[in-house]
Write an enzyme that holds these catalytic residues in place. Structure first.
Site, short mmCIF file in Angstrom:
data_model
loop_
_atom_site.label_atom_id
_atom_site.label_comp_id
_atom_site.label_asym_id
_atom_site.label_seq_id
_atom_site.Cartn_x
_atom_site.Cartn_y
_atom_site.Cartn_z
N ASP A 1 -16.34 -33.00 24.90
CA ASP A 1 -17.42 -33.74 24.36
C ASP A 1 -16.66 -34.83 23.48
O ASP A 1 -16.77 -34.57 22.28
CB ASP A 1 -18.45 -32.99 23.50
N GLU B 1 -15.00 -19.47 26.31
CA GLU B 1 -14.80 -20.27 25.26
C GLU B 1 -14.89 -19.49 23.88
O GLU B 1 -14.08 -19.44 23.09
CB GLU B 1 -15.91 -21.61 25.39
N HIS C 1 -18.70 -22.19 32.00
CA HIS C 1 -17.96 -21.80 30.96
C HIS C 1 -18.17 -20.45 30.70
O HIS C 1 -19.04 -19.58 30.85
CB HIS C 1 -18.93 -22.54 29.93
N1 ADE Z 1 -22.06 -28.31 26.07
C1 ADE Z 1 -21.73 -29.28 25.65
N2 ADE Z 1 -20.26 -28.78 25.40
C2 ADE Z 1 -20.20 -27.61 25.54
C3 ADE Z 1 -19.31 -26.62 25.40
N3 ADE Z 1 -18.05 -26.98 24.71
N4 ADE Z 1 -19.46 -25.39 25.61
C4 ADE Z 1 -20.72 -24.85 25.83
N5 ADE Z 1 -21.78 -25.84 26.14
C5 ADE Z 1 -21.69 -27.17 25.93
ZN ZN Z 2 -17.77 -27.85 28.07
#
Ligand code: ADE
Ligand code: ZN
Length: 337
Positions: free
Chosen positions: A279, A200, A197
């Site tokens: 999620d 974000e 990631h």
């Molecule tokens: N863990 C679960 N979803 C996440 C997200 N969108 N960003 C970072 N960690 C996560």
């Molecule tokens: Zn994620």
């Protein structure tokens, strides 16, 4: 039903950014809590849904780690994963590369093998039941130490036949990719694929670090890369896949309205973006819902939607021949548009 919705539903798709613990629907959470005789701080499914109001990533993570506490047995992890695959199948998802957070389980006394065995059993059943192919990616929690990540990699060693890669997730700001350079190098030496990631919530610098220090094969999210023209050019030149999660970005405040979502801009710039649900139990939609709401909000054309579906396979860790087969299936659907 609009013709774009019909197209989205008919297109074969891959999902490459899905935290299995983030697919834990309140109904199943209640059922498993009862089965395991665990108290949860909610009386009804509605109470849980009402608690899912987030200002930012940390707000969400605080509740996400509480939710996963009820997962105790191999059967719990099987049920969780099977429920996700049931939804993915309904959305015409043909291939999944899912994340799990082993430290979210081992740190509360659940064995690594309990989690991975339940998840893997369901993935195999999903293949047998619906033909959904799969890969499993184990994420390191970046708010924990490098040492803890190395311990997790050690625990994974007897299970490398079930794991295709490692990822990096959890709170981004203040926990740069550079902290995990050595554990990613060790993972690469074991033949594992690498994703992280980045961008974000974190600055473009974090995307550079993921590329240059972690040497990732994909960037998860990557939205903030758009702030840096040189970085965009590099991502385009390298055809680096960005696993974009529109409803997640909306729910965590990355965009204030879906009409501001950069997905269409990303495609216009030549970035290899694709769509995921991240999620879905927390953010209000599985993969088709992400496509449909974003397509409506930013005005995606059928050509762009088809490109997104193709990108989902092009960015996957599937063998070339399998990618070609899925792209041919997409072409067959697009010829009817
Ligand atoms: N863990 C679960 N979803 C996440 C997200 N969108 N960003 C970072 N960690 C996560
Ligand atoms: Zn994620």
């Amino acid at each position: 039903m609009s013709s774009l919705t019909a197209l989205i539903e008919r297109l074969p798709k891959a999902e490459l950014h899905l935290h299995i613990e983030g697919s834990f629907e309140p109904e199943l959470m209640f059922a498993i809590a009862e089965r395991n005789q665990i108290e949860i701080p909610f009386k009804t499914v509605d109470d849980i849904r009402k608690a899912y109001e987030f200002e930012n990533l940390q707000d969400f993570l605080d509740i996400y780690y509480v939710g996963m506490n009820v997962l105790q047995t191999e059967q719990d992890f099987f049920d969780l994963t099977h429920a996700y695959l049931t939804r993915a199948h309904a959305d015409n998802v043909r291939h999944v590369e899912i994340f799990f957070d082993p430290q979210g389980h081992t740190d509360r006394g659940v064995a690594f093998s309990t989690a991975i065995d339940g998840i893997t059993r369901a993935l195999k059943q999903g293949k047998a039941e619906w033909g959904i192919s799969h890969e499993l990616i184990m994420c390191f929690l970046r708010h924990l130490s490098e040492e803890a990540a190395f311990e997790t990699l050690e625990m994974a060693k007897p299970h490398l036949d079930k794991i295709c890669g490692v990822g990096l997730d959890s709170s981004e700001n203040g926990f740069p990719p550079s902290k995990f350079e050595r554990v990613f190098a060790a993972s690469r030496d074991l033949g594992l694929k690498l994703v992280a990631h980045a961008g974000e919530e974190g600055a473009p610098e974090y995307v550079y670090e993921a590329l240059d220090l972690l040497k990732v094969d994909r960037i998860d999210h990557g939205n903030r890369a758009l702030e840096d023209d040189a970085l965009v050019k590099r991502l385009v030149d390298e055809q680096m896949t960005l696993t974009v999660c529109p409803l997640s970005n909306l729910k965590l405040g990355g965009v204030s309205s879906l009409t501001d979502h950069p997905l269409k801009r990303m495609l216009g710039l030549g970035l290899r973006a694709m769509v995921n649900s991240d999620d879905p139990a927390y953010f209000g939609g599985y993969v088709n819902q992400n496509y449909i709401e974003t397509a409506t909000a930013v005005g995606l054309t059928s050509v762009e939607i088809i490109q997104l579906a193709k990108n989902s396979f092009l960015g996957s860790f599937l063998p070339e021949a399998d990618i070609a087969r899925h792209i041919a299936d997409i072409d067959a659907v697009s010829e009817t548009v």
